[in-house]
Design an enzyme around this catalytic site. Sequence first.
Site, short mmCIF file in Angstrom:
data_model
loop_
_atom_site.label_atom_id
_atom_site.label_comp_id
_atom_site.label_asym_id
_atom_site.label_seq_id
_atom_site.Cartn_x
_atom_site.Cartn_y
_atom_site.Cartn_z
N HIS A 142 0.84 -1.20 0.00
CA HIS A 142 0.00 0.00 0.00
C HIS A 142 0.87 1.25 0.00
O HIS A 142 1.91 1.31 0.68
CB HIS A 142 -0.93 0.02 1.22
CG HIS A 142 -2.10 0.94 1.04
ND1 HIS A 142 -2.02 2.29 1.28
CD2 HIS A 142 -3.37 0.70 0.60
CE1 HIS A 142 -3.19 2.84 1.02
NE2 HIS A 142 -4.02 1.90 0.61
N HIS A 143 0.45 2.24 -0.77
CA HIS A 143 1.27 3.45 -0.95
C HIS A 143 1.43 4.25 0.33
O HIS A 143 2.32 5.10 0.43
CB HIS A 143 0.65 4.33 -2.04
CG HIS A 143 1.65 5.16 -2.80
ND1 HIS A 143 2.88 5.50 -2.29
CD2 HIS A 143 1.60 5.72 -4.02
CE1 HIS A 143 3.54 6.23 -3.17
NE2 HIS A 143 2.79 6.38 -4.23
N SER A 144 0.60 4.00 1.32
CA SER A 144 0.76 4.71 2.59
C SER A 144 2.02 4.26 3.33
O SER A 144 2.50 4.95 4.23
CB SER A 144 -0.46 4.49 3.48
OG SER A 144 -0.66 3.11 3.73
N VAL A 146 5.06 3.13 1.63
CA VAL A 146 6.30 3.47 0.93
C VAL A 146 6.00 4.32 -0.31
O VAL A 146 4.91 4.26 -0.86
CB VAL A 146 7.08 2.22 0.45
CG1 VAL A 146 7.58 1.40 1.61
CG2 VAL A 146 6.24 1.37 -0.49
N ASN A 317 6.20 8.53 2.82
CA ASN A 317 6.15 9.24 1.55
C ASN A 317 6.68 10.66 1.71
O ASN A 317 6.40 11.32 2.70
CB ASN A 317 4.71 9.32 1.04
CG ASN A 317 4.17 7.97 0.63
OD1 ASN A 317 4.37 7.54 -0.49
ND2 ASN A 317 3.49 7.30 1.55
#
Length: 478
Positions: A142-144, A146, A317
């Site tokens: 999940h982009h949260s 990395v 991020n």
Amino acid sequence: MPELKPLSALDSLFLWGERPNTMMHVAGLLIFAPPEGADITYLRDLVDEALANRDVKVPWNRKLQSTGLVPTPFRSWVTDDELDLDYHVRRSALPSPGGERELGVLVSRLHSNALDMSRPPWEMHFIEGLEGGRFAIYVKIHHSLVDGYSAMKLLVASLSITAEEMDKPLFFSIGLPPRRRRTPTDAGAGLLAGVGQLAGEIASHTGSAATLGRRIAGPLLPFTKVRPELASGIRAPYCILNGRIGRNRRFATQQYSLDVLKRIGKTQDATLNDVFISIVGGGLRSFLTELDELPRKSLVAFLPVNVRAKDDGGGGNAIGAILAKVGSDIADPVERLAAVSASTAAAKHQLEGMSRQAILAYSAYLMAPTGFQALGALAGIGAGMPTNFNLCLSNVPGPADPLYLRGSRLEASYPVSIPIHSMALNITMQSYAGTVGLGFVGCRDTIPHLQRLAVATGESLTALAVAAGVEPMVGDAH
């Protein structure tokens, strides 16, 4: 009492973005050639080793705290004390003949499935059956957790620089460094903050309101003529890429010689990223012309910008943004590259002298109209809404030397990113060991025949190389 870790504003955005048909996970596809004389049980042994390793580090052992039936972005990370590693680490096999097409079909299917947000949001798939005894690993996160920078740090940390080294831990046994304590300035830089607050943050880092006005005049006031070469969000033409997306994905790849792209850039006084954007612009020109969907004006790309220091250990991020034209309205490849270079130079000029926090704030201010663009796509009235940009293009620098996993040589590395409502196409380039791998990810329903776009991009590179007097060495499309 489980340990709680509050979400950052940017994490909340990525989690709140998990709306119907929009799945905010990123992935990587790694293709390996096993060592000579590898036993028939080589891959099975590798999977068994992964499953036997119960040393799962932060953040790979964290899940979202349950909040009942009401969805909300304002949740916390909590340690999963009953993590089921067998769920996260999986093994798949390709049908014969196990070519790139079969691999692409499988990855398209895997990337179409949302992560289970009641568990730590990541999966690792070992894929056997590739031609020549090769295998692949598809990792979805999940982009949260990395961004591209952190993902590359993990890749290097989990692979070896020699075929003989056999004890490097897999990525989920490598912890990411804790994020630094957020300050009020950082909070204001989050993409969920109000536009007025963001403007104040930018002003505080650029010296004065007058400076702020000059910096945002180009992107946000389309009728000014301050910077005509700067791609303004609402100048982007509407096209088929800006509609509502479905849940299914399609994935395609290309691999090129890094040296060819660099030599083109050197002969044309352009950056590697400019060459990348330009060949994509040429590919889109051919692809959309074939579909009779090419706008008269150039498409505009959203370009993520890493704002970390070079010695940053990664984690979470830290992404800014600029907008640039891709030159899809220009037939001549050299002229297209020159137009792209002028557009990116103007966009990057906006960021000169800004601090990290100010760049984040400025990026959020720049992207503020995007919400209306997505709402228009969801409502089916995208053509009647201002279009901020058409697609996302990312360039992630990777390791320059070959890497190995338990003696297997990494042959290719392809990013697999995120399409969203009003942005049905996302293309990421990643360099590795003298090559660049392009991962094309699109909505299966919105963008028919994505493979044709990948092939057209390769043809665009060949045309640019010939026009620039550089001998092309274009890899095959996958």
